[in-house]
Each structure stands twice: as C-alpha cells, then as structure tokens.
Enzyme design. Structure first.
Site, mmCIF file in Angstrom:
data_model
loop_
_atom_site.group_PDB
_atom_site.id
_atom_site.type_symbol
_atom_site.label_atom_id
_atom_site.label_comp_id
_atom_site.label_asym_id
_atom_site.label_seq_id
_atom_site.Cartn_x
_atom_site.Cartn_y
_atom_site.Cartn_z
ATOM 1 C CG ASP A 141 -2.136 0.873 0.998
ATOM 2 O OD1 ASP A 141 -2.354 1.326 -0.148
ATOM 3 O OD2 ASP A 141 -2.866 1.122 1.965
ATOM 4 C CG HIS A 182 -4.017 10.880 2.282
ATOM 5 N ND1 HIS A 182 -4.952 10.826 3.287
ATOM 6 C CD2 HIS A 182 -3.047 9.987 2.644
ATOM 7 C CE1 HIS A 182 -4.572 9.943 4.210
ATOM 8 N NE2 HIS A 182 -3.413 9.434 3.840
ATOM 9 C CD GLU A 242 -5.947 4.903 4.804
ATOM 10 O OE1 GLU A 242 -5.304 4.128 4.067
ATOM 11 O OE2 GLU A 242 -5.406 5.696 5.600
ATOM 12 C CD GLU A 281 -5.613 2.644 0.198
ATOM 13 O OE1 GLU A 281 -4.948 1.793 -0.427
ATOM 14 O OE2 GLU A 281 -5.381 2.981 1.364
ATOM 15 C CG ASP A 336 -5.533 0.186 4.076
ATOM 16 O OD1 ASP A 336 -5.548 -0.956 4.551
ATOM 17 O OD2 ASP A 336 -4.641 1.021 4.314
ATOM 18 N NE ARG A 387 -7.164 6.838 9.795
ATOM 19 C CZ ARG A 387 -6.489 6.621 8.657
ATOM 20 N NH1 ARG A 387 -5.255 6.129 8.669
ATOM 21 N NH2 ARG A 387 -7.058 6.887 7.494
ATOM 22 C CD GLN A 447 -2.446 4.120 10.685
ATOM 23 O OE1 GLN A 447 -3.669 4.191 10.582
ATOM 24 N NE2 GLN A 447 -1.634 4.644 9.773
ATOM 25 C CE LYS A 494 -3.092 2.010 7.524
ATOM 26 N NZ LYS A 494 -3.950 2.957 6.778
ATOM 27 C CB THR A 525 -7.547 -4.783 3.044
ATOM 28 O OG1 THR A 525 -6.665 -4.513 4.140
ATOM 29 C CG2 THR A 525 -7.278 -3.792 1.923
ATOM 30 C CD GLU A 570 -7.542 13.195 3.672
ATOM 31 O OE1 GLU A 570 -7.810 14.228 3.027
ATOM 32 O OE2 GLU A 570 -7.326 12.094 3.126
#
Lengths: 408, 408
Positions: free
Chosen positions: A121, A128, A195, A197, A229, A233, A236, A249, A253, A362
């Site tokens: 990834d 971003h 996420e 992607e 993904d 948070r 992580q 993560k 996925t 974000e």
C-alpha cells in the site's frame, strides 16, 4: 461524463468487459467470469468461442482465481475481451451466448479475483498527506521523501476481503488520550476509519532483480480494483513509530470484485500533476499517464440502503502525485520482483476540499468539532469508481461489526 | 553446552530431527526431508514406516513444501519424529532405512521449506533498539510502545531466499549525507547490513478473527528457522518515515533450510527478562517461555572459507524482551488470522556489548570510527544457531553481490 447509476448497470457497458471470480447456488466451485450490464458471463462455458485464440490454455477459466489468466500476454486478454464484445454487439439480449453461461448478477456470489502473494500500500496523494498532517499537527506538510519517490509499506494478505464481507472492529492497544502524553490502554478501537484507494493487479510477472522504468511498467499491470484499507487510527498511532502500520490495518481490507482491464481504462488517461522536483530516471514517464477515475465514498447508517447514505467524499485518481506504474517501477528497483496477482494500492485518494477527504482522519482538527466522528458500529462504507461511458468499478462495500472482547 | 562444529554435524543429533525440502541431481522434483548428522532422509520413501500414523495423509511428503505437513496436528509431527528417532537408534549407520531414502548432505540442494503467505518482522530485542538508537542519535531509547507490545511490520514474501542464494546490493534513493539535511541521490546502496534473527513458522492456522493468548500461542508454531533480514540502511532511512521500511528490506531475506520443531527446542526453555510494565492480558505468559538459542554471525572476506571469517556477534534468543508466542498473540488480536506457512521473525537479536551487536548499524557512533564499516561486495554473512546437545539450526548464509546500474 454521467454519474454512476444505482445498481451500477451503467458501469458495465460494452467498453468495460471486466474479469472476476464467481459462484452460484448451482455452481459451488468458483470460476472466472466477465460481466455485461447486469449479466455475469461464466467463461468456462466459452471454450468453443475462444478455441482459436493462440496462447489461451484450455481450462484457464475453470480456475478459482484469475492468476493463470492474468499471467498470459496482453494480446490474449485483448483477444478474449474483443471476442466477448463482438458477441454482445451481435446480440445484446445475450440469448445467443453459450448455453448456461449467463446468470443475473443478483444470484451470483463474487470471490477475491486473484490470489495475492504480496500487497503493497502506497501513499500517492499529496492532498491526503497534507490534509492528514494538518489534522494531526495543525500544519500542512509531507513526509521527507514524498516528492522524490512513492512512499509505501507492505500490507497484510491474509485479511484481504471481497466486497460484501463484514469487517469487525478490532481490539488492541492505544493511547487513551493525546499520543505520547497519556496512558496506554487495551480495548476496542475507538477511531475506526476507511481509506478510499485504487489498486493495480500484476499480470505479467517481473522476475527477481529485473527492473522496469515507469514508462514501461503498465505492461505488468493486468487491471485495477477499488480498495478500502480500513484503518484503526488509535491502534495505528501507537504502533507505527518507527516501523509503520501493522494491526491498525489488519482487521480487513475490502477489494472490489471486478478487475477493470488496462484496455478499458486506457480511454481515460489524463495529465499527472506538475512535478515539484526532477524525478530519478526509473520514475520518469510521459506525464500523461494518470487515470481519470471519479471516486466516491458513501457512508450509510445501520439498516439503511446505500441510496440513503451521505456522500462523504468525491475525488479523482488523476489528482495523485504518483501513478501506480511509478509505484511498480519503484518496488522493482529494490530487487524483490513482482509476482502475478500482487496488489499495489494508491493509499487514500483525496483532494484539498472538505468534500474531497478520502478518509475521516482528514476531517479532524485539533480543538475543533469535525463534521462527523469516526465510524460507528453498523455503518456501511461503500466506495465507487467511474471512468465514464460504461466503464466503472461497481462498488466496494462492507459493514462495520461491533468489537468482541478478548474471550469472545 | 558445546559449541557448534564446522560442518554442523553436531547440530543434527537424535534430539533434533528437523524438517526441510530438498532435491538432488537425480530427484529434480523437491520433496520433504529430515536430517540426522550429515545424512538427509527423503521422507516420501517412508510410506510403509509411517503407514499406521493416524491423520498422516498419503503423499504429504511428496509435496514441494512442508505446508501440508505443518498444518497437521502436533501429535502427527511428534509421531513422525519419534518413529525416525526409533529407527536411527536401532541402527545409527542408517543402512536399515528404506531403500533410496538416504543422501549425504553435500549432494543435496535445499529449497525454501514453506510457502509463506505473510511474513511479519518484529523488533523484540530491547538491547537492539537501544543500541540502534545510540548509534543514530547518541542516546539510548526505545520506541514509545516497545515495552507495551511487540512492534512489527509486514515484510516482503517474494524476496525470501533459501540459505546459499546470493543477495544483490540494491539501487535506490537515499540522503547523500546527514538524513534530512543533505541532497537525495539515486544509486547503489552504500550501507548494506545484515540482521541476525530467529523466525517462527505457523503450523496450525488461526482463522480470521480468532484470538489466542501468548500462553496458548505456541501450539500454532510448527518450528523455527534462522533469518537474515538484509537491510539497505541508507535506502531504509529515507523511506521509513512515516510508513516504515519497504525497499530497504526487499533485496533479499535469507532463511535457513532446516525447520527445528517445537519438540526439539522445548528442552531449551529459559526465563524471559523481567517486565518493566504490566502487560495486556493477551500477552501474558508464564515468564519461562523464552528459548535459549546461542546465535552467532560470521562475516567472511571474498573468496575465504567461513572458518576464516571474523565473528561479528554472539547473542542469545532468550535475551529478547518479547517471545515469538507473544508476537503471534499480538498479530492475532488485530483480526487478520494466521495461515499455515506464515513467518514471524524476531528482528535483530542483540545484547548490549560490542561483541553482541546483531547488525552493523549498532556499531556506528556519530563522530566515531566504528570497528568495521558496512558490508563490502563479495563478503559472505553466515548466521548459526545452537541450542545444545545435538540441537542446532546449521547455517543461514549468503554472499553479497555488487550492485548493477539501472539498465544492466
């Protein structure tokens, strides 16, 4: 460019003809399929149709993954697509297709399209990384190597899920309050995020130690999928200094079922964003190798239909600073080779605006109330991607299940 | 505890009976093997010997990897080992073993023992992280979560190599001088390093979302191998902020050929180092679950024999802060499951002393001349591991080849 329609029939026109793997109640053994509008075509029934295509081995579509097919030369993929397109053009009712080859999409179960040996990834969107930096530190900035090379990490293959598979909120360790300044606790993740992607699937493999420049790398990409993904948070944030993400993560996925081929997306090429620096020779490309794919995220409350969901993000793959072809060249330069079925994903694809945030992180701002919090149990996240004129990805969707405690 | 002998015959006594995959000039198809002293036993010839072992499927040793065998219950692994031990005890000359089952180790080619679906590399040695921190910053410190959970990252599976496979110095991008304060350049890696590690191979898989506590995790580990996680330190330094290592670790990861089983190492359990904090419930164990395995690294000049090499490091697996069983429990808590053949490695195993540095990075000091520089082209790095009394790992070795330029 029209918008994706509910049901996604408009994503699967004559210009798409994607590939996937499916089963039904009466065909329990998964096999390779294509799709036109809302019909799924079981390709193992087309042996007679394809028999004069050189280099297409008998039985390749009876496999439970696309790997054997994706490894074949591009000319074979093209011949199969063109043959299907010709048959459909002759009879859009599909009644003249081989007996037993057509099923309606709503009676079909889709499976992961490929066996993935390695999943990398990347983090390719300048918006971003700057939005995320602003959310966490109040300041827009990018990692030190961001404008020099695609930044990426190896992801987990065992938790790749086909669209529709629920994701369970993980448990783990994280800072109770401000990172580095609070207690470390163990419990259910409190900051579950998505996420948005795009992923490239490797067709023609690249042997160990063989290099390829970005301008030549597309020939190793069979096609593209959407990737969600899912990110814990808080887990992580604790784990990623200094070796990067791991359990944050790994809960799941989600991958979309239809691999949209290079030939289908080639009509939707666009200019890459301007470069801030010269790039190393292996990363140079024409500058017109970006893909214009409109992306969208819809978050739906528990028990609601996707059509009632709130659009959380609209962005476009062409906004990214680096292309997936550049990622492929970057990965190869390290000497590891690439195997058929490998998955390279873009990382979150965002723009700068509030409606263009490809993940919830974000939206956060230190000391401010965000427009919405992290995901709640029971919410469904649906990604879509659409190039235009009958070429789209359908959906990549999953519901978030509640966490279970350690002994459950 | 005697030291490992040249030729490693003393590593493979009656108490070891490890498993691997091998071929010879007359058996080109690799198949599953065991070893006693300097003899390799081709297990597909033992069907008659093993025929009354329940749950051992016919043909499992004819496979090109150990995966099918490692997935079987521990009782089956034990029965096979005990049967082989009994036959060897009856006749140490091995002349009464089945016809054609025995080859001398020097005519055999070893292959990767398992197909690895996911490879996670952890960082379990407190001395390693503090030595490395001192080398880079002048100050001994550990990552923020180090004493709370095993820190790890996903590694690359496509570049796992069997011992004996040369590793080529990679090319890539890195800071020309001080990180963050110099130009970023593209060329051959100038800081090639080894890492001395132990790896656990998963036998009994753990389904998605199933958890296991550290005290129960060993039952999922089939056995252990040595791992040299070759590291391009300059490429790694540029890329790893914020997502961790990628190309800096992808040129090659060398794995030893013989999987030493849980039963063989169980006689060499030791106390873990004292804990600085309470650990989360899933990580709790008896505190006596460390493995006492003496590790050694020998670096040999181009064209020399290993016996002439300089010993760069002696350390011991039992010095690590976390065990591989704790890593397994930590990985599982994230929900990703573990598949048969997955590889979990310890990261560099070091002590604090100069002769106990499991990688060259730990020898560096800002403003000081280290005892030796990073690896030179043509040097061979050999890891060994020895538990005692006929139980060792043999060697894990590879030569470093020079870099090639982009177009070569």
């Amino acid at each position: 460019m029209s918008s994706p329609q509910p049901g996604y029939t408009s994503h699967f026109g004559i210009g798409n003809i994607p590939f996937g793997v499916a089963s039904t109640a009466s065909r329990l053994h998964p096999s390779c399929v294509s799709r036109f509008q809302d019909s799924v075509l079981f390709l193992d029934k087309f042996d007679a149709v394809f028999k004069d295509i050189d280099e297409l081995p008998q039985g390749v579509f009876s496999r439970t993954s696309l790997n054997a097919f994706t490894a074949l030369p591009r000319s074979v993929h093209q011949a199969v697509r063109q043959r299907l397109q010709a048959l459909i053009r002759e009879d859009e009712s599909l009644r003249s297709l081989p007996a037993g080859s057509v099923e309606k999409v709503d009676v079909v179960t889709m499976h992961l399209p490929v066996e993935v040996g390695d999943f990398t990834d990347f983090s390719l969107s300048a918006d971003h990384v700057q939005n995320a930096s602003e959310a966490m530190t109040g300041k827009r900035s990018a990692p030190p190597s961001f404008y020099h090379q695609p930044v990426g990490y190896a992801g987990r293959c065992s938790s790749l899920d086909i669209s529709g598979t629920p994701v369970e909120r993980p448990i783990g360790q994280y800072w109770e309050g401000k990172p580095g300044e609070s207690r470390i606790v163990f419990g259910p993740c409190k900051k579950m995020d998505f996420e948005l992607e795009l992923g490239a699937i490797i067709g023609k493999p690249l042997p160990r130690r063989e290099r390829v420049t970005a301008s030549q790398a597309d020939k190793h990409i069979f096609g593209y999928v959407l990737v969600n993904d899912w990110s814990a948070r808080d887990i992580q944030a604790l784990e990623m200094n200094p070796l990067g993400p791991l359990n944050g993560k790994n809960a799941g996925t989600t991958v979309s079922p239809w691999v949209v081929t290079q030939d289908a997306v080639n009509n939707f090429r666009a200019a890459s964003p301007p470069r801030l620096h010269d790039v190393a020779p292996y990363l140079r490309d024409s500058g017109n190798n970006a893909l214009s794919i409109e992306l969208q995220v819809i978050v739906t409350a528990p028990g609601s239909e996707a059509s009632e969901g709130a659009v959380s993000c609209k962005s476009n793959v062409s906004w990214m600073y680096w292309t997936l072809a550049q990622c492929l060249a970057h990965q190869a330069i390290g000497g590891c080779g690439l195997r058929t079925g490998d998955l390279l994903a873009t990382g979150t694809v965002s723009g700068q605006g509030d409606g263009e945030h490809g993940c919830l992180l974000e939206h956060m701002r230190v000391g401010q109330t965000p427009p919405r919090a992290y995901l709640e149990d029971g919410e469904t996240v649906t990604l879509t991607g659409y190039c235009g004129e009958g070429v789209g990805f359908g959906e990549c969707t999953a519901v978030l299940l509640p966490a279970r405690l350690l002994n459950n």
